[in-house]
Design a protein around this motif. Structure first.
Motif, short mmCIF file in Angstrom:
data_model
loop_
_atom_site.label_atom_id
_atom_site.label_comp_id
_atom_site.label_asym_id
_atom_site.label_seq_id
_atom_site.Cartn_x
_atom_site.Cartn_y
_atom_site.Cartn_z
N LEU A 139 0.85 -1.18 0.00
CA LEU A 139 0.00 0.00 0.00
C LEU A 139 0.89 1.24 0.00
CD1 LEU A 139 -2.84 -0.97 2.53
CD2 LEU A 139 -2.72 -1.35 0.06
N ALA A 140 0.52 2.22 -0.82
CA ALA A 140 1.29 3.45 -0.94
C ALA A 140 0.36 4.65 -0.79
CB ALA A 140 2.00 3.50 -2.30
N ASP A 141 0.95 5.80 -0.46
CA ASP A 141 0.15 7.01 -0.29
C ASP A 141 -0.08 7.68 -1.63
OD1 ASP A 141 2.46 8.43 -0.93
OD2 ASP A 141 2.89 9.01 1.14
N GLU A 142 -0.66 8.87 -1.61
CA GLU A 142 -1.02 9.57 -2.86
C GLU A 142 0.21 10.00 -3.66
OE1 GLU A 142 -1.68 13.86 -0.59
OE2 GLU A 142 -3.36 12.80 -1.49
N TYR B 160 -13.98 -3.22 2.71
CA TYR B 160 -12.67 -3.57 3.26
C TYR B 160 -11.51 -2.76 2.69
CZ TYR B 160 -15.32 -7.56 4.94
OH TYR B 160 -16.27 -8.35 5.57
N ALA B 161 -11.74 -1.99 1.62
CA ALA B 161 -10.63 -1.23 1.03
C ALA B 161 -11.09 0.14 0.57
CB ALA B 161 -10.03 -2.01 -0.14
N THR B 162 -12.03 0.72 1.29
CA THR B 162 -12.71 1.93 0.83
C THR B 162 -11.76 3.08 0.57
OG1 THR B 162 -14.50 3.47 1.33
CG2 THR B 162 -13.17 2.68 3.20
N ALA B 163 -10.65 3.17 1.30
CA ALA B 163 -9.74 4.30 1.13
C ALA B 163 -8.82 4.15 -0.08
CB ALA B 163 -8.89 4.47 2.39
N TRP C 35 -2.56 2.97 7.58
CA TRP C 35 -3.81 2.87 6.82
C TRP C 35 -4.37 4.25 6.48
CZ3 TRP C 35 -6.31 -0.12 3.77
CH2 TRP C 35 -7.68 0.05 3.53
N ALA C 36 -4.21 5.20 7.37
CA ALA C 36 -4.73 6.54 7.14
C ALA C 36 -4.07 7.21 5.93
CB ALA C 36 -4.53 7.40 8.39
N ARG C 37 -2.85 6.78 5.61
CA ARG C 37 -2.12 7.37 4.48
C ARG C 37 -2.28 6.56 3.19
NH1 ARG C 37 3.15 6.95 5.17
NH2 ARG C 37 3.13 5.67 7.06
N ALA C 38 -2.81 5.36 3.29
CA ALA C 38 -2.86 4.45 2.14
C ALA C 38 -3.89 4.90 1.11
CB ALA C 38 -3.17 3.04 2.60
N ARG C 39 -3.45 4.94 -0.18
CA ARG C 39 -4.36 5.33 -1.26
C ARG C 39 -4.27 4.40 -2.47
NH1 ARG C 39 -5.83 7.48 2.45
NH2 ARG C 39 -6.33 9.67 2.84
N ARG C 40 -3.17 3.66 -2.62
CA ARG C 40 -3.01 2.83 -3.80
C ARG C 40 -2.52 1.44 -3.41
NH1 ARG C 40 -0.45 7.82 -6.08
NH2 ARG C 40 -2.13 8.89 -7.18
N LEU C 41 -2.88 0.46 -4.25
CA LEU C 41 -2.54 -0.95 -4.04
C LEU C 41 -1.62 -1.42 -5.16
CD1 LEU C 41 -2.95 -3.88 -2.93
CD2 LEU C 41 -5.01 -3.98 -4.37
N PHE C 42 -0.49 -2.01 -4.77
CA PHE C 42 0.47 -2.51 -5.75
C PHE C 42 0.91 -3.92 -5.40
CE2 PHE C 42 1.09 2.12 -5.79
CZ PHE C 42 1.01 2.40 -7.14
N VAL D 224 3.46 2.97 2.57
CA VAL D 224 3.11 3.30 3.94
C VAL D 224 3.71 2.32 4.93
CG1 VAL D 224 1.00 4.43 3.18
CG2 VAL D 224 0.92 2.03 3.92
N ARG D 225 4.19 1.19 4.44
CA ARG D 225 4.84 0.16 5.25
C ARG D 225 5.46 -0.85 4.29
NH1 ARG D 225 3.89 -4.43 6.36
NH2 ARG D 225 3.91 -4.28 8.64
N PRO D 226 6.30 -1.76 4.79
CA PRO D 226 6.83 -2.82 3.89
C PRO D 226 5.71 -3.66 3.30
CG PRO D 226 8.10 -2.71 5.93
CD PRO D 226 6.91 -1.83 6.13
N ALA D 227 5.97 -4.22 2.14
CA ALA D 227 4.98 -5.09 1.49
C ALA D 227 4.81 -6.37 2.30
CB ALA D 227 5.44 -5.44 0.08
N ILE D 228 3.57 -6.81 2.42
CA ILE D 228 3.25 -8.08 3.07
C ILE D 228 3.19 -9.14 1.97
CG2 ILE D 228 1.57 -9.36 4.44
CD1 ILE D 228 0.65 -6.72 5.64
#
Length: 508
Positions: free
Chosen positions: A84-87, A198-201, A148-155, A92-96
């Motif tokens: 997850l990455a911000d705008e 579950y992924a609204t943001a 999570w508050a900063r997360a905007r994109r999924l990679f 926002v954290r290491p990849a799981i």
């Protein structure tokens, strides 16, 4: 000279290949890396590694052939991995990572209770397990609210590389189908009700197929990588599926066996098969579906034994061959990192049964090879019981360089395996997809990478391995309660550890 460049981000290394238009490999490059295991059951990686290693590999490959005209770039990577990455595209954290990371057990249980197994499998095809991406997203939302508050994109690794190279925000259908339960497998689109829950943001990535062109290399990416600006980049997909492409094991009726740090199996068909023991996914190409499975350890287990005994692989292989079928009465459960399919048990653990003072490291190594083969058989039998029509089996990955391992798998399973000329794996498949996407006359993988070897089972060992397989299945049932208690104790460990890199050529 027109060429394509393919790069794959794997668990223990990033690999790149430069190929001519006829599939000839002109140059290869590898960067070994570690995963982080900050707690028991957690497996993470810093996404900066993916881009840094891609750029380094690209520069090395181009420098090796300065006359090469890069016509297209292929990308691939392990998955489903959740980044997850911000705008601003800052992680926002290491990849799981994929199913080897088992942290989201509570989220799996709660989402399953919230939605119901029937509805989850109707929409996404599979029950929720440690392989599913959705519960890992939910884990971040619940356990790390600041991130999570900063997360905007999924990679995932492939889509992250595509983003860095082209600016495109896109994810392929195959990868998306493993972000369960957020993808509608029958309609091949994101499932809006579950996404909103579950992924609204997170902004939904545009969906494409693995071989579709995501975009072209930007001027900024060109400066970093040396790849000319304007070069097309395909969308790419998860490494196991790109590996299947690399050996032509992606047609209906094919089964791909990927020998690597972990073992992966992908059976291709046209029908959406559903079974709680395996993973149902979209295929890499339109009109195909997959029933997939994976062992959590294979090459990782043999590497662990090599490190533990301070022996090199040729020694261990020679001693394992001398040990013979059945490893002189040893039986191993290869669940050293939990197990994915078909038992779907993150709290499973490794078991070595039958040890005596007379056993040698060669016996142990033989038993480890047989353990992975028994795991493959368990998966294949489960796939066939679910309705998979498996007509052809193709082996790929670094472990195929060890003939003994291949032979043990054929002997244990009773299956003939085809081995193509090139088993370099997903990076080669990515290069092929890039060539298909941009060539005036798209090449055929049978021309690029013909079958050059066939491994046939030794029928004289059938009875031995039928007996061993029965014991293998019973040993798990007999030890599960105690092993689960031990796993619960292990979850209290908090020391940060890493898994050592294992070059693909040594995963045998």
């Amino acid at each position: 000279m027109r060429c394509t460049l393919g790069v794959d981000v794997g668990t223990s290394s990033t690999k790149g290949v430069l190929t001519a238009s006829d599939g000839t490999i002109l140059a290869t490059a590898t960067r070994a890396h570690d995963v982080s295991r900050p707690r028991t059951g957690w497996v993470e990686m810093d996404a900066a590694i993916w881009w840094d290693e891609f750029a380094s590999i690209a520069r090395e490959l181009i420098a090796a052939h300065p006359d090469a005209e890069i016509s297209a770039v292929g990308v691939s990577g392990m998955g489903p991995s959740i980044l997850l990455a911000d705008e601003n595209d800052e992680p926002v954290r290491p990849a799981i990572l994929y199913g080897v990371d088992t942290r989201a057990t509570a989220q799996i249980e709660r989402i399953t209770a919230d939605l119901g197994v029937d509805e989850i499998t109707r929409v996404g095809g599979s029950v929720l397990t440690s392989q599913a991406g959705g519960p890992k997203i939910a884990w971040i939302a619940e356990e790390e609210p600041d991130a999570w508050a900063r997360a905007r994109r999924l990679f995932m690794p492939a889509s992250w590389l595509a983003r860095k190279l082209t600016g495109a925000y896109v994810l392929d259908h195959q990868s998306a189908s493993q972000v369960s339960p957020l993808y509608d497998i029958e309609n091949e689109r994101w499932h809006a009700p579950f996404w909103g829950r579950y992924a609204t943001a997170i902004v939904q990535p545009r969906l494409a197929w693995a071989g579709d062109i995501a975009g072209t290399v930007t001027a900024q990416a060109s400066e970093i990588t040396g790849i000319p600006a304007g070069t097309p980049v395909i969308t790419g997909t998860i490494d196991a599926w790109t590996e299947a492409v690399s050996v032509g094991a992606h047609e209906v009726g094919d089964l791909m066996l990927m020998y690597g740090t972990t073992m992966f199996l992908v059976a291709t068909g046209e029908e959406t098969l559903r079974t709680p023991s395996m993973w149902t996914t979209a295929g890499a190409f339109p009109g195909t579906r997959n029933l997939a499975g994976g062992l959590s350890t294979s090459g990782a287990l043999t590497a662990w034994l090599a490190d533990l005994t301070d022996a090199d692989y040729p020694q261990l292989l020679a001693e394992a061959e001398a040990s013979g079928a059945g490893a002189r009465g040893l039986l191993v459960l290869p669940y050293f990192a939990g197990e994915r399919t078909p038992i779907q048990d993150p709290d499973a653990r490794g078991v070595i049964a039958g040890l005596t003072l007379e056993h040698t490291r060669g016996d142990l190594y033989r038993a480890a090879l047989e353990a992975t083969a028994l795991g493959v058989r368990h998966n294949v039998e489960t796939m066939r019981a679910a309705g998979a029509d498996i007509r052809r089996i193709v082996a790929v990955g670094g472990g195929t360089q060890g003939r003994l391992w291949l032979q043990v798998v054929s002997d244990v399973t009773g299956l003939v395996q085809e081995v193509p000329a090139t088993t370099i794996g997903a990076s080669y498949g990515a290069a092929f997809l890039a060539a298909v996407a941009t060539a005036d006359e798209p090449p055929l993988i049978t021309e690029w990478n013909p079958v050059t070897d066939t491994i046939t089972p030794n029928d004289d060992l059938r009875a031995t391995y039928d007996t061993l397989f029965d014991r293998y299945v019973r040993l798990y049932s007999a030890t599960a309660d105690v092993v689960h208690e031990l796993a619960a104790d292990q979850r209290g460990a908090t020391g940060s550890t890493t898994t050592a890199s294992t070059p693909a050529s040594e995963e045998s």
